[in-house]
Design a protein around this motif. Structure first.
Motif, PDB file in Angstrom:
ATOM      1  N   THR A 186     -29.836  -5.570  -2.412  1.00  0.00           N
ATOM      2  CA  THR A 186     -29.505  -4.194  -2.009  1.00  0.00           C
ATOM      3  C   THR A 186     -30.694  -3.504  -1.356  1.00  0.00           C
ATOM      4  OG1 THR A 186     -29.962  -3.448  -4.266  1.00  0.00           O
ATOM      5  CG2 THR A 186     -27.657  -3.849  -3.686  1.00  0.00           C
ATOM      6  N   SER A 187     -31.904  -3.855  -1.760  1.00  0.00           N
ATOM      7  CA  SER A 187     -33.038  -3.152  -1.134  1.00  0.00           C
ATOM      8  C   SER A 187     -33.219  -3.589   0.312  1.00  0.00           C
ATOM      9  CB  SER A 187     -34.324  -3.324  -1.947  1.00  0.00           C
ATOM     10  OG  SER A 187     -34.757  -4.649  -1.911  1.00  0.00           O
ATOM     11  N   ILE A 188     -32.999  -4.875   0.593  1.00  0.00           N
ATOM     12  CA  ILE A 188     -33.068  -5.316   1.996  1.00  0.00           C
ATOM     13  C   ILE A 188     -31.921  -4.697   2.786  1.00  0.00           C
ATOM     14  CG2 ILE A 188     -32.944  -7.274   3.580  1.00  0.00           C
ATOM     15  CD1 ILE A 188     -34.032  -9.013   1.257  1.00  0.00           C
ATOM     16  N   ALA A 189     -30.727  -4.791   2.217  1.00  0.00           N
ATOM     17  CA  ALA A 189     -29.557  -4.296   2.951  1.00  0.00           C
ATOM     18  C   ALA A 189     -29.676  -2.806   3.242  1.00  0.00           C
ATOM     19  CB  ALA A 189     -28.285  -4.583   2.141  1.00  0.00           C
ATOM     20  N   ASN A 190     -30.145  -2.055   2.263  1.00  0.00           N
ATOM     21  CA  ASN A 190     -30.258  -0.608   2.452  1.00  0.00           C
ATOM     22  C   ASN A 190     -31.353  -0.257   3.454  1.00  0.00           C
ATOM     23  OD1 ASN A 190     -29.689   2.076   2.084  1.00  0.00           O
ATOM     24  ND2 ASN A 190     -30.963   2.276   0.261  1.00  0.00           N
ATOM     25  N   ARG A 191     -32.441  -1.017   3.405  1.00  0.00           N
ATOM     26  CA  ARG A 191     -33.571  -0.729   4.302  1.00  0.00           C
ATOM     27  C   ARG A 191     -33.255  -1.064   5.747  1.00  0.00           C
ATOM     28  NH1 ARG A 191     -37.509  -4.746   2.687  1.00  0.00           N
ATOM     29  NH2 ARG A 191     -36.834  -5.984   4.481  1.00  0.00           N
TER      30      ARG A 191
END
Ligand code: G3I
Length: 302
Positions: free
Chosen positions: A30-35
């Motif tokens: 989720t942190s990659i996707a959100n960023r």
């Protein structure tokens, strides 16, 4: 800009990914996707088997998990997909004729009503053409309801949510010389001439290595755009993730004013539907691959 989404936004485009609801508890994911991404497509959760498991009984639990994650994080959503021969629930697989046609239209209305006004683009019809050199429609239960099933679906969709862009989406239609590409082009041309409400064409872009998948992709995108529809790269992944091919596809979209944006079909290689091909922009550990840098540089005009 230092992320894919922000870099794409410089030209008014988006850079999206497919999101799987089952991975939303993985904080690396989720942190990659959100960023990095500012558009989201549900990888499976908005498909027919997920959203209408029993006829007339809609279930948006998984779809809403993806949708809400996207909206809460400021991303636009591509809806995928309303009428398709695959991933049909058992009850639909067993229907035919007028009953199936009615069920298709009821499904479109039910799902689009739930998300009315909130979906940027809908893949109304997915993968309706046959593979190979015939240029024919794919045989399916939907096709057997009559050749007009596709335009019927688009008319139903327009009435259900006039705010959504309505797309036809397919694979192996990126090379202009292929029969499947020409068949899709002729359908879109016919639809535009007869006023069938179609707004966009999605080019899935599942590329293998070693074949001329994208050798004239820009020509294809330009020719479709000239018919008066938007175009989008909707499910991009490339076997082995060669940086130059990823950059070329990115530049092809940027070169066509009506190319709305690019969606890659997953975040990390380990999230891919074909992980053995390592086709995405991030390694399984979340680190950026050379293809990531190539895409970012292309989006930044390099
Ligand atoms: O959720 C079930 C799970 O409960 C079960 O235990 C497991 C056992 O097989 O299957 C799980 O469902 C799988 C689902 O993905 C979720 O992981 C299905 O078997 C599997 O067939 C399904 O594959 C999806 C495929 O579409 C189905 O057609 C892929 O994730 C998805 O990436 C892929 O996406 C398609 C696009 O929609 C259309 N274009 C081509 C693209 C790639 O095939």
């Amino acid at each position: 800009e230092s992320t894919l989404g922000a870099a794409a936004a410089q030209s008014g485009r988006y850079f999206g990914t497919a999101i799987a609801s089952g991975r939303l508890g993985d904080s690396t994911y989720t942190s990659i996707a959100n960023r990095e991404f500012n558009s989201v497509t549900a990888e499976n959760e908005m498909k027919i088997d997920a959203t209408e498991p029993q006829r007339g009984q809609f279930n948006f639990a998984a779809a809403d998990r993806v949708f809400n994650w996207a909206v809460q994080n400021g991303k636009q959503v591509r809806g995928h997909t309303l009428a398709w021969h695959s991933q049909q629930p058992g009850w639909m697989q067993n229907l035919s004729g007028g009953t199936l046609r009615q069920a298709m239209n009821d499904h479109i209305k039910g799902v689009m009503a739930h998300y009315k006004g909130k979906i940027a683009q809908w893949d109304v019809v997915n993968e309706a053409f046959a593979d190979g050199s015939s240029g024919a429609r794919r045989d399916s239960n939907l096709q057997r309801t009559g050749n007009d099933w596709i335009e019927d679906a688009f008319r139903t969709a327009r009435a259900a949510d006039p705010a959504a862009k309505l797309c036809y989406n397919d694979y192996n239609v990126e090379n202009w010389t292929w029969a499947k590409t020409q068949a899709m082009y002729n359908m879109v041309k016919d639809f535009k001439q007869r006023g069938v409400p179609i707004d966009c064409v999605g080019f899935q872009s599942h590329f293998n290595s070693g074949s001329p998948y994208n050798s004239n992709f820009r020509t294809t995108l330009q020719n479709f755009a000239a018919l008066g529809v938007d175009v989008a790269v909707t499910e991009l992944d490339i076997q082995g993730a060669p940086a130059t091919t990823y950059a070329d596809v990115t530049k092809d979209c940027l070169a066509v004013p009506r190319c709305l944006g690019i969606t890659v079909w997953g975040v990390r290689d380990t999230d891919s539907w074909r992980p053995e091909h390592t086709p995405l922009l991030f390694n399984g550990d979340g680190s950026k691959k050379p293809a990531y840098t190539a895409v970012l540089n292309a989006l930044n005009g390099g």
